[in-house]
Design a protein around this motif. Structure first.
Motif, mmCIF file in Angstrom:
data_model
loop_
_atom_site.group_PDB
_atom_site.id
_atom_site.type_symbol
_atom_site.label_atom_id
_atom_site.label_comp_id
_atom_site.label_asym_id
_atom_site.label_seq_id
_atom_site.Cartn_x
_atom_site.Cartn_y
_atom_site.Cartn_z
ATOM 1 N N MET A 1 -6.036 -5.408 -1.991
ATOM 2 C CA MET A 1 -4.769 -4.845 -1.579
ATOM 3 C C MET A 1 -5.008 -3.430 -1.071
ATOM 4 O O MET A 1 -5.788 -2.678 -1.624
ATOM 5 C CB MET A 1 -3.788 -4.808 -2.757
ATOM 6 N N SER A 2 -4.313 -3.082 -0.030
ATOM 7 C CA SER A 2 -4.415 -1.761 0.557
ATOM 8 C C SER A 2 -3.032 -1.115 0.549
ATOM 9 O O SER A 2 -2.028 -1.774 0.768
ATOM 10 C CB SER A 2 -4.929 -1.893 1.991
ATOM 11 N N VAL A 3 -2.992 0.180 0.281
ATOM 12 C CA VAL A 3 -1.732 0.921 0.232
ATOM 13 C C VAL A 3 -1.794 2.023 1.283
ATOM 14 O O VAL A 3 -2.771 2.757 1.362
ATOM 15 C CB VAL A 3 -1.507 1.545 -1.161
ATOM 16 N N GLU A 4 -0.756 2.122 2.089
ATOM 17 C CA GLU A 4 -0.696 3.103 3.158
ATOM 18 C C GLU A 4 0.482 4.044 2.897
ATOM 19 O O GLU A 4 1.599 3.600 2.717
ATOM 20 C CB GLU A 4 -0.476 2.359 4.473
ATOM 21 N N ILE A 5 0.221 5.351 2.872
ATOM 22 C CA ILE A 5 1.274 6.347 2.704
ATOM 23 C C ILE A 5 1.543 6.947 4.082
ATOM 24 O O ILE A 5 0.635 7.477 4.716
ATOM 25 C CB ILE A 5 0.838 7.480 1.741
ATOM 26 N N GLU B 1 3.335 9.290 10.860
ATOM 27 C CA GLU B 1 1.872 9.376 10.798
ATOM 28 C C GLU B 1 1.360 8.916 9.432
ATOM 29 O O GLU B 1 2.000 9.133 8.409
ATOM 30 C CB GLU B 1 1.396 10.799 11.053
ATOM 31 N N LYS B 2 0.176 8.291 9.425
ATOM 32 C CA LYS B 2 -0.438 7.844 8.175
ATOM 33 C C LYS B 2 -1.043 9.047 7.465
ATOM 34 O O LYS B 2 -1.883 9.749 8.014
ATOM 35 C CB LYS B 2 -1.515 6.807 8.449
ATOM 36 N N ILE B 3 -0.600 9.298 6.229
ATOM 37 C CA ILE B 3 -1.098 10.421 5.441
ATOM 38 C C ILE B 3 -2.299 9.994 4.610
ATOM 39 O O ILE B 3 -3.272 10.727 4.480
ATOM 40 C CB ILE B 3 0.017 10.981 4.530
ATOM 41 N N LYS B 4 -2.251 8.797 4.063
ATOM 42 C CA LYS B 4 -3.325 8.335 3.172
ATOM 43 C C LYS B 4 -3.394 6.816 3.214
ATOM 44 O O LYS B 4 -2.380 6.149 3.286
ATOM 45 C CB LYS B 4 -3.023 8.821 1.747
ATOM 46 N N ASP B 5 -4.587 6.272 3.170
ATOM 47 C CA ASP B 5 -4.827 4.845 3.083
ATOM 48 C C ASP B 5 -5.673 4.627 1.840
ATOM 49 O O ASP B 5 -6.766 5.193 1.746
ATOM 50 C CB ASP B 5 -5.544 4.360 4.344
ATOM 51 N N MET B 6 -5.161 3.871 0.878
ATOM 52 C CA MET B 6 -5.856 3.708 -0.400
ATOM 53 C C MET B 6 -6.162 2.242 -0.666
ATOM 54 O O MET B 6 -5.433 1.364 -0.242
ATOM 55 C CB MET B 6 -4.974 4.219 -1.544
ATOM 56 N N LYS B 7 -7.231 2.015 -1.385
ATOM 57 C CA LYS B 7 -7.589 0.666 -1.816
ATOM 58 C C LYS B 7 -6.939 0.341 -3.161
ATOM 59 O O LYS B 7 -6.737 -0.805 -3.489
ATOM 60 C CB LYS B 7 -9.105 0.518 -1.932
ATOM 61 N N MET B 8 -6.646 1.375 -3.953
ATOM 62 C CA MET B 8 -6.020 1.202 -5.263
ATOM 63 C C MET B 8 -4.815 2.127 -5.359
ATOM 64 O O MET B 8 -4.783 3.173 -4.711
ATOM 65 C CB MET B 8 -7.011 1.549 -6.383
ATOM 66 N N LEU B 9 -3.855 1.756 -6.181
ATOM 67 C CA LEU B 9 -2.685 2.604 -6.381
ATOM 68 C C LEU B 9 -3.061 3.873 -7.129
ATOM 69 O O LEU B 9 -3.872 3.845 -8.043
ATOM 70 C CB LEU B 9 -1.611 1.851 -7.180
ATOM 71 N N LYS B 10 -2.497 4.984 -6.704
ATOM 72 C CA LYS B 10 -2.678 6.268 -7.377
ATOM 73 C C LYS B 10 -1.299 6.860 -7.597
ATOM 74 O O LYS B 10 -0.337 6.481 -6.949
ATOM 75 C CB LYS B 10 -3.467 7.235 -6.492
ATOM 76 N N ASP C 1 -0.933 12.779 -7.226
ATOM 77 C CA ASP C 1 -2.348 12.875 -6.857
ATOM 78 C C ASP C 1 -2.535 12.747 -5.354
ATOM 79 O O ASP C 1 -3.403 13.383 -4.771
ATOM 80 C CB ASP C 1 -3.166 11.794 -7.564
ATOM 81 N N VAL C 2 -1.724 11.918 -4.713
ATOM 82 C CA VAL C 2 -1.828 11.716 -3.267
ATOM 83 C C VAL C 2 -1.333 12.943 -2.501
ATOM 84 O O VAL C 2 -1.937 13.362 -1.523
ATOM 85 C CB VAL C 2 -1.021 10.458 -2.839
ATOM 86 N N LEU C 3 -0.233 13.539 -2.959
ATOM 87 C CA LEU C 3 0.379 14.654 -2.246
ATOM 88 C C LEU C 3 -0.247 16.002 -2.570
ATOM 89 O O LEU C 3 -0.074 16.962 -1.829
ATOM 90 C CB LEU C 3 1.880 14.697 -2.535
ATOM 91 N N SER C 4 -0.990 16.092 -3.655
ATOM 92 C CA SER C 4 -1.585 17.355 -4.081
ATOM 93 C C SER C 4 -2.470 18.023 -3.026
ATOM 94 O O SER C 4 -2.314 19.216 -2.765
ATOM 95 C CB SER C 4 -2.368 17.132 -5.370
ATOM 96 N N PRO C 5 -3.397 17.298 -2.361
ATOM 97 C CA PRO C 5 -4.267 17.955 -1.376
ATOM 98 C C PRO C 5 -3.521 18.515 -0.166
ATOM 99 O O PRO C 5 -4.011 19.410 0.506
ATOM 100 C CB PRO C 5 -5.230 16.847 -0.935
ATOM 101 N N THR C 6 -2.329 18.005 0.119
ATOM 102 C CA THR C 6 -1.572 18.485 1.285
ATOM 103 C C THR C 6 -0.437 19.420 0.868
ATOM 104 O O THR C 6 0.447 19.699 1.679
ATOM 105 C CB THR C 6 -0.989 17.302 2.080
#
Length: 53
Positions: A1-5, A12-21, A25-30
Motif C-alpha cells: 500500500m502506498s500513501v500520498e500526501i 502538489e504531492k508533498i510526501k509519498d509513503m510506503k507505510m502510514l506515519k 511526523d509528515v508535516l514536521s520537515p516542512t
C-alpha cells in the motif's frame, strides 16, 4: 500500500509513503506548510481519499 500526501490548495504531492506515519511526523520537515505554495497545513483539518491502483 502506498500513501500520498497532497496539498489541498495547489494539488502538489508533498510526501509519498510506503507505510502510514503520523501527520505530525509528515508535516514536521516542512514546518507545517506546503513547500510549493506556502499554504498552512493542519493536522486536524484534512480529508482522506482512497484509490486502488
Amino acid at each position: 500500500m502506498s500513501v500520498e500526501i497532497t496539498c489541498g490548495k495547489c494539488g502538489e504531492k508533498i510526501k509519498d509513503m510506503k507505510m502510514l506515519k503520523s501527520l505530525k511526523d509528515v508535516l514536521s520537515p516542512t514546518s507545517g506548510k506546503c513547500p510549493f505554495c506556502g499554504q498552512k497545513l493542519s493536522t486536524s483539518e484534512f480529508s482522506l481519499d482512497v484509490e486502488e491502483k
